[in-house]
Design a protein around this motif. Structure first.
Motif, mmCIF file in Angstrom:
data_model
loop_
_atom_site.group_PDB
_atom_site.id
_atom_site.type_symbol
_atom_site.label_atom_id
_atom_site.label_comp_id
_atom_site.label_asym_id
_atom_site.label_seq_id
_atom_site.Cartn_x
_atom_site.Cartn_y
_atom_site.Cartn_z
ATOM 1 N N LEU A 141 41.418 57.985 39.174
ATOM 2 C CA LEU A 141 42.691 58.714 39.242
ATOM 3 C C LEU A 141 43.271 58.897 37.844
ATOM 4 O O LEU A 141 43.704 59.994 37.463
ATOM 5 C CB LEU A 141 43.644 57.922 40.143
ATOM 6 C CG LEU A 141 44.960 58.550 40.547
ATOM 7 C CD1 LEU A 141 45.396 58.026 41.915
ATOM 8 C CD2 LEU A 141 46.065 58.274 39.551
ATOM 9 N N ARG A 142 43.213 57.843 37.055
ATOM 10 C CA ARG A 142 43.771 57.924 35.698
ATOM 11 C C ARG A 142 42.873 58.773 34.799
ATOM 12 O O ARG A 142 43.363 59.531 33.961
ATOM 13 C CB ARG A 142 43.965 56.523 35.127
ATOM 14 C CG ARG A 142 45.025 55.731 35.921
ATOM 15 C CD ARG A 142 45.286 54.341 35.385
ATOM 16 N NE ARG A 142 45.686 54.394 33.989
ATOM 17 C CZ ARG A 142 44.922 54.012 32.971
ATOM 18 N NH1 ARG A 142 43.709 53.520 33.193
ATOM 19 N NH2 ARG A 142 45.351 54.111 31.741
ATOM 20 N N ALA A 143 41.553 58.655 35.021
ATOM 21 C CA ALA A 143 40.617 59.443 34.208
ATOM 22 C C ALA A 143 40.838 60.944 34.408
ATOM 23 O O ALA A 143 40.571 61.742 33.511
ATOM 24 C CB ALA A 143 39.178 59.063 34.564
ATOM 25 N N GLU A 144 41.339 61.323 35.574
ATOM 26 C CA GLU A 144 41.618 62.738 35.854
ATOM 27 C C GLU A 144 42.978 63.166 35.302
ATOM 28 O O GLU A 144 43.439 64.270 35.564
ATOM 29 C CB GLU A 144 41.604 62.980 37.369
ATOM 30 C CG GLU A 144 40.238 62.847 38.021
ATOM 31 C CD GLU A 144 39.272 63.946 37.595
ATOM 32 O OE1 GLU A 144 39.720 65.077 37.366
ATOM 33 O OE2 GLU A 144 38.072 63.654 37.464
ATOM 34 N N GLY A 145 43.660 62.251 34.618
ATOM 35 C CA GLY A 145 44.991 62.582 34.089
ATOM 36 C C GLY A 145 46.084 62.404 35.131
ATOM 37 O O GLY A 145 47.208 62.884 34.956
ATOM 38 N N GLY A 146 45.766 61.709 36.226
ATOM 39 C CA GLY A 146 46.734 61.555 37.318
ATOM 40 C C GLY A 146 47.704 60.411 37.087
ATOM 41 O O GLY A 146 47.484 59.521 36.261
#
Ligand code: ADP
Ligand code: GLC
Length: 480
Positions: A321-326
């Motif tokens: 999720l964070r890797a997607e910029g979320g």
């Protein structure tokens, strides 16, 4: 037709989950169809304080360990519907959760506290407690009201029709077998096997045996609970009920869940004017200490933090999720391990993950309005209401294909996008891998604003109000 709804929770007075929302809204929708509907509730402090014009009807007792029980009649705060309240101080004058003590464990007299609820329903049905009103149908919700059909069946002079709604089969209302002496129920022969469940008492099982009709809160869950995988040991019994078991989808109370008039939101909005949704998002990002960026996909969880709800799966894909910029905002409470997992994630990534452990109705509304995607990756889900709230708020639900989630969310596959039926994202396998894959797909689609807006508008225009479901309940009542 006179209908008595019997339940342990009712929004906004006492609520631990969707049951309370249903018990507040369904009776009102039935009354709007011209039925004469009343509600019976246990007298928890919030209910005694919140029901207006409460007048004593009759005094009873001693019963179920309570020396004095006063049945009162008043009006529900918003709808004005008549509500019977059982004022039994010894059993119900306890603040907080209706089932758990301050130590987080079930109250050890819950069998008596909730048997009393069913017992009063049966005596109301018999016309013994209110000579001016006698229900023709008693509609009991979940195990808390589960003994009502048995107490009614035990009275041979009564032919009250009984309906029992399963909101969650996982909670079977289990108690030690020797507690049966506290219940005032015959427990011999067939009656014994109706109450006994593998060496325990089960209020749920008793209801499934005795109610004239059993239903649950979505068509798919009605099928699932007839299988060993989702039947919690009661699937054989449910299969035996055959045509007497049905699924009726829950509705939404759009007077409570409406983004254009929701008092909890910093700015209202509608499908035609989505600018307000952006304001809600930017304000929430600022409040959470996130980067205030309209383009960062904002994910949300508004849920009990349990393995039923697949919250361990969410924990396992925070990296993706964070890797997607979320960004992720979570509100909920539940299992200690899952709470600890979210707490640790928020501490490690305070600028992208924010967690609110506890219950806050207004914050839940603000989060659902602000988010781009609501995560509901449940292992099982009888109906689920938050995905329906999300749809109305232009927030795309990302759900597992199970129970009521399968009945309400249509996946953004190329085919469904093309024919305009898609309203969210759906995955099948209960794994963090499958959830992460769909989460990446959601982020990819998020960067295609035209398609995203199309999905939002479609979801916001869908009608999950109670009207249809109330008509189905009325037909069910009339059939018996
Ligand atoms: P369940 O009843 O299984 O918990 P539902 O989706 O049917 O699931 O209903 C959950 C209800 O509880 C919704 O109204 C949701 O908004 C609300 N809710 C869940 N957790 C919280 C929370 N921490 N704070 C406020 N509301 C919550
Ligand atoms: C239960 C279920 C949920 C459902 C709610 C209201 O709590 O877990 O899926 O929406 O009841 O029926």
């Amino acid at each position: 037709m006179r209908i008595l709804h019997v339940a342990a929770e009712i929004y906004p007075l006492v609520k631990t989950g969707g049951l309370a929302d249903v018990v507040a809204a369904l009776p009102v929708a039935l009354a709007a169809r011209g039925l004469d509907v009343r509600v019976l509730l246990p007298g928890m402090p919030a209910i005694l304080n919140g029901v207006t014009d409460l007048k004593p009807l009759i005094r009873l007792g001693p019963a179920f360990g309570a020396a004095v029980i006063t049945l009162r009649l008043g009006r529900l705060p918003d709808s004005g519907l008549l509500a019977y309240v059982i004022d039994a101080p010894f059993l119900y004058r306890r603040d907080g959760d209706p089932y758990l003590g301050p130590d987080g464990r079930d109250w050890n007299d819950n069998h008596r506290r909730y048997a009393l609820l069913g017992w009063i329903a049966a005596h109301l049905a018999a016309g013994e407690l209110d000579e001016s009103w006698q229900p023709e149908v008693v509609h009991a919700h979940d195990w808390h009201a589960g003994l009502a059909p048995a107490y009614i069946a035990q009275n041979p002079s009564l032919n009250t029709a009984t309906v029992f709604t399963i909101h969650n089969l996982a909670f079977r209302g289990l108690f030690p077998l020797d507690h049966h002496t506290d219940l005032g129920l015959l427990i011999t022969g067939a009656d014994q096997s109706a109450l006994e469940f593998y060496g325990h008492l089960s209020f749920m099982k008793s209801a499934l045996v005795h109610a004239k009709r059993v239903n649950t809160v979505s068509p798919t869950y009605a099928h699932e609970i007839c299988t060993p995988k989702h039947g919690w040991g009661l699937d054989g019994l449910l299969r035996d009920r055959g045509g007497h078991l049905s699924g009726i989808l829950n509705g939404v109370d759009y007077t409570v869940w409406n983004p254009s008039s929701d008092p909890a939101l910093p700015r209202g909005y509608s499908a035609d004017k989505l600018r307000g949704k952006k304001v809600c998002k930017l304000k929430l990002q600022a409040e959470m200490g996130f980067a205030v960026r309209g383009k960062a996909p904002l994910f949300a969880v508004v849920s009990r933090l349990t393995s039923q709800k697949g919250m361990d799966l969410v924990l396992a894909c925070l990296h993706e999720l964070r890797a997607e910029g979320g960004q992720l905002v979570v509100i909920g409470s539940g299992e200690a391990e899952i709470e600890a997992g979210f707490r640790a994630a928020a501490a490690a990534h305070p600028h992208t993950i924010s967690v609110h452990l506890g219950y806050d109705e207004a914050l839940a509304h603000r989060i659902i309005a602000a988010a781009d995607v609501l995560l509901v990756p449940s292992r099982f889900e009888p109906c689920g209401l938050t995905q329906l709230y999300a749809l109305r708020y232009g927030t795309l639900p990302l759900v597992r294909r199970v129970g009521g989630l399968a009945d309400t969310v249509t996946d953004a596959t190329p085919g469904n996008l093309k024919d305009g039926t898609a309203n969210g994202f759906v995955f099948d396998e209960p794994s963090s891998r499958a959830l992460a894959a769909r989460l990446r797909d959601a982020c990819a689609l998020y960067h295609d604003p035209a398609t995203w807006h199309h999905l939002q508008r479609h979801g916001m225009a869908q009608d999950f109000s109670w009207a249809d479901s109330a008509a189905r309940y009325e037909a069910l009542y009339r059939s018996i």
